[in-house]
Design an enzyme around this catalytic site. Structure first.
Site, mmCIF file in Angstrom:
data_model
loop_
_atom_site.group_PDB
_atom_site.id
_atom_site.type_symbol
_atom_site.label_atom_id
_atom_site.label_comp_id
_atom_site.label_asym_id
_atom_site.label_seq_id
_atom_site.Cartn_x
_atom_site.Cartn_y
_atom_site.Cartn_z
ATOM 1 N N ASP A 1 6.300 4.617 -1.387
ATOM 2 C CA ASP A 1 7.636 4.776 -1.276
ATOM 3 C C ASP A 1 8.229 3.779 -2.040
ATOM 4 O OD1 ASP A 1 8.518 2.424 0.187
ATOM 5 O OD2 ASP A 1 7.664 3.515 2.045
ATOM 6 N N SER B 1 -2.565 -0.752 9.383
ATOM 7 C CA SER B 1 -3.757 -0.714 10.453
ATOM 8 C C SER B 1 -4.864 -1.609 9.812
ATOM 9 C CB SER B 1 -4.212 0.602 10.678
ATOM 10 O OG SER B 1 -4.513 1.315 9.389
ATOM 11 N N GLN C 1 0.807 -1.231 0.029
ATOM 12 C CA GLN C 1 0.200 0.204 -0.156
ATOM 13 C C GLN C 1 1.091 1.226 -0.093
ATOM 14 O OE1 GLN C 1 -3.328 -0.635 2.985
ATOM 15 N NE2 GLN C 1 -1.951 -2.102 3.810
ATOM 16 N N HIS D 1 -1.607 1.691 -4.089
ATOM 17 C CA HIS D 1 -1.755 3.056 -4.063
ATOM 18 C C HIS D 1 -1.032 4.228 -4.843
ATOM 19 C CE1 HIS D 1 -4.213 1.915 -0.052
ATOM 20 N NE2 HIS D 1 -4.778 1.637 -1.065
HETATM 21 P P1 OAD Z 1 -1.562 3.099 8.932
HETATM 22 O O1 OAD Z 1 -0.897 4.583 9.202
HETATM 23 O O2 OAD Z 1 -3.133 3.394 9.020
HETATM 24 O O3 OAD Z 1 -1.080 2.012 9.871
HETATM 25 C C1 OAD Z 1 0.413 1.694 10.111
HETATM 26 C C2 OAD Z 1 0.341 0.659 11.014
HETATM 27 O O4 OAD Z 1 1.747 0.430 11.037
HETATM 28 C C3 OAD Z 1 -0.141 0.452 12.405
HETATM 29 O O5 OAD Z 1 -0.899 -0.675 12.429
HETATM 30 C C4 OAD Z 1 0.995 0.605 13.290
HETATM 31 O O6 OAD Z 1 0.687 -0.186 14.612
HETATM 32 C C5 OAD Z 1 1.847 -0.213 12.362
HETATM 33 N N1 OAD Z 1 3.401 0.229 12.721
HETATM 34 C C6 OAD Z 1 4.108 1.322 13.345
HETATM 35 N N2 OAD Z 1 5.303 1.245 13.540
HETATM 36 C C7 OAD Z 1 5.813 -0.036 12.898
HETATM 37 C C8 OAD Z 1 6.835 -0.612 12.893
HETATM 38 N N3 OAD Z 1 8.189 -0.070 13.241
HETATM 39 N N4 OAD Z 1 6.803 -1.987 12.281
HETATM 40 C C9 OAD Z 1 5.736 -2.488 12.120
HETATM 41 N N5 OAD Z 1 4.734 -1.851 11.968
HETATM 42 C C10 OAD Z 1 4.618 -0.652 12.586
HETATM 43 O O7 OAD Z 1 -0.976 2.766 7.430
HETATM 44 P P2 OAD Z 1 -1.428 1.803 6.342
HETATM 45 O O8 OAD Z 1 -2.183 0.797 6.905
HETATM 46 O O9 OAD Z 1 -0.218 1.503 5.545
HETATM 47 O O10 OAD Z 1 -3.337 5.607 1.383
HETATM 48 O O11 OAD Z 1 -2.250 2.873 5.420
HETATM 49 C C11 OAD Z 1 -3.270 2.299 4.524
HETATM 50 C C12 OAD Z 1 -3.316 3.518 3.661
HETATM 51 O O12 OAD Z 1 -4.117 4.712 4.306
HETATM 52 C C13 OAD Z 1 -2.201 4.032 3.124
HETATM 53 O O13 OAD Z 1 -1.723 3.107 1.925
HETATM 54 C C14 OAD Z 1 -2.581 5.374 2.651
HETATM 55 C C15 OAD Z 1 -3.360 5.636 3.838
HETATM 56 O O14 OAD Z 1 -4.349 6.735 3.633
HETATM 57 C C16 OAD Z 1 -3.166 6.334 0.547
HETATM 58 O O15 OAD Z 1 -2.306 7.301 0.569
HETATM 59 C C17 OAD Z 1 -4.088 6.398 -0.910
#
Ligand code: OAD
Length: 229
Positions: free
Chosen positions: A89, A172, A86, A104
């Site tokens: 980068d 998340s 997703q 994305h």
């Molecule tokens: P989120 O910011 O929603 O979730 C990040 C996740 O990473 C959370 O579950 C954290 O607990 C976890 N996390 C934090 N630090 C970490 C680490 N060091 N190792 C492993 N996990 C860690 O990000 P995404 O789920 O990627 O879309 O969000 C999904 C989409 O929402 C993105 O692609 C973006 C956003 O809006 C677009 O921009 C279209």
């Protein structure tokens, strides 16, 4: 070769220094989604939207892949590895992984604002107001915004359907349709979730939860899988 499908989110790049979206101090805490990540925001203030993504692109060239990205590359020695990310980068590419599907979009690409099939490589260059595609329309970031279709989702679902092992790392699972991909995994597929806040997901059935940061949890799981083979 067994097929490993890996769904990654912002958490895998956190230890490289890229902010996640929904953690405290995440990107969506400091910016309004409506302003910088929707077609309406783009129509209202394209200069602000270009600046948001130009800044993020510039930051991308100051960071490097971390131990989680490089471990996934090592897995290719013994498995057929398909990454579905997703993230916008390019840290999986820079770690040397060979099969990466971006759901994305990608910060290092621009696209036409009238014809989404016209995509251009930017590298570290900025997109400026007045930069046009060959059809004469303003270039925009090659990012899937809220309210837009996710063109690669069907391809991703077909990949997950073939997985022997599914790894979900640092997401998340708050954003659909990406979050729904887990449900395409076959019954016999082994599933792992690596996230330091993974306990909130223990409702997920049949998933081995690894409550660790990607930089430590992913290399450990990769070593385990390489030793099994
Ligand atoms: P989120 O910011 O929603 O979730 C990040 C996740 O990473 C959370 O579950 C954290 O607990 C976890 N996390 C934090 N630090 C970490 C680490 N060091 N190792 C492993 N996990 C860690 O990000 P995404 O789920 O990627 O879309 O969000 C999904 C989409 O929402 C993105 O692609 C973006 C956003 O809006 C677009 O921009 C279209």
């Amino acid at each position: 070769m067994k097929k490993v499908v890996i769904l990654t989110g912002a958490g895998i790049s956190a230890e490289s220094g890229i902010k996640t979206f929904r953690d405290s101090d995440g990107l969506w805490e400091n910016h309004s989604i409506e302003e910088v990540a929707t077609p309406e925001g783009w129509r209202r203030d394209p200069e602000l939207v270009l600046k948001f993504y130009n800044d993020r692109r510039a930051q991308l060239f100051e960071v490097v892949p971390n131990d989680a990205h490089t471990a996934l590359q090592r897995l290719e020695a013994q498995y057929d590895v398909q990454i579905i990310t997703q993230n916008v980068d390019n840290l999986h590419e820079r770690a040397g992984s060979s099969k990466i599907l971006h759901l994305h979009g990608l910060l290092t690409q621009a696209r036409s604002s009238v014809d989404e099939s016209l995509v251009y490589e930017l590298g570290n260059k900025e997109i400026k107001l007045g930069d046009k595609c060959e059809k004469g329309s303003q270039l925009r970031p090659h990012i899937v915004w809220f309210g837009e279709q996710v063109p690669n989702i069907e391809i991703a679902a077909r990949m997950v359907e073939k997985a022997d092992i599914l790894m979900v790392i640092g997401t998340s699972l708050a954003v659909y349709p990406a979050a729904g991909l887990l449900h395409y995994a076959p019954r016999k597929c082994r599933k792992f979730l690596i996230d330091p806040n993974a306990s909130k997901m223990d409702h997920l059935e049949g998933v081995t939860i690894i409550n660790e940061k990607a930089g430590t949890g992913v290399p450990k799981l990769v070593e385990q899988l390489l030793n099994e083979n």
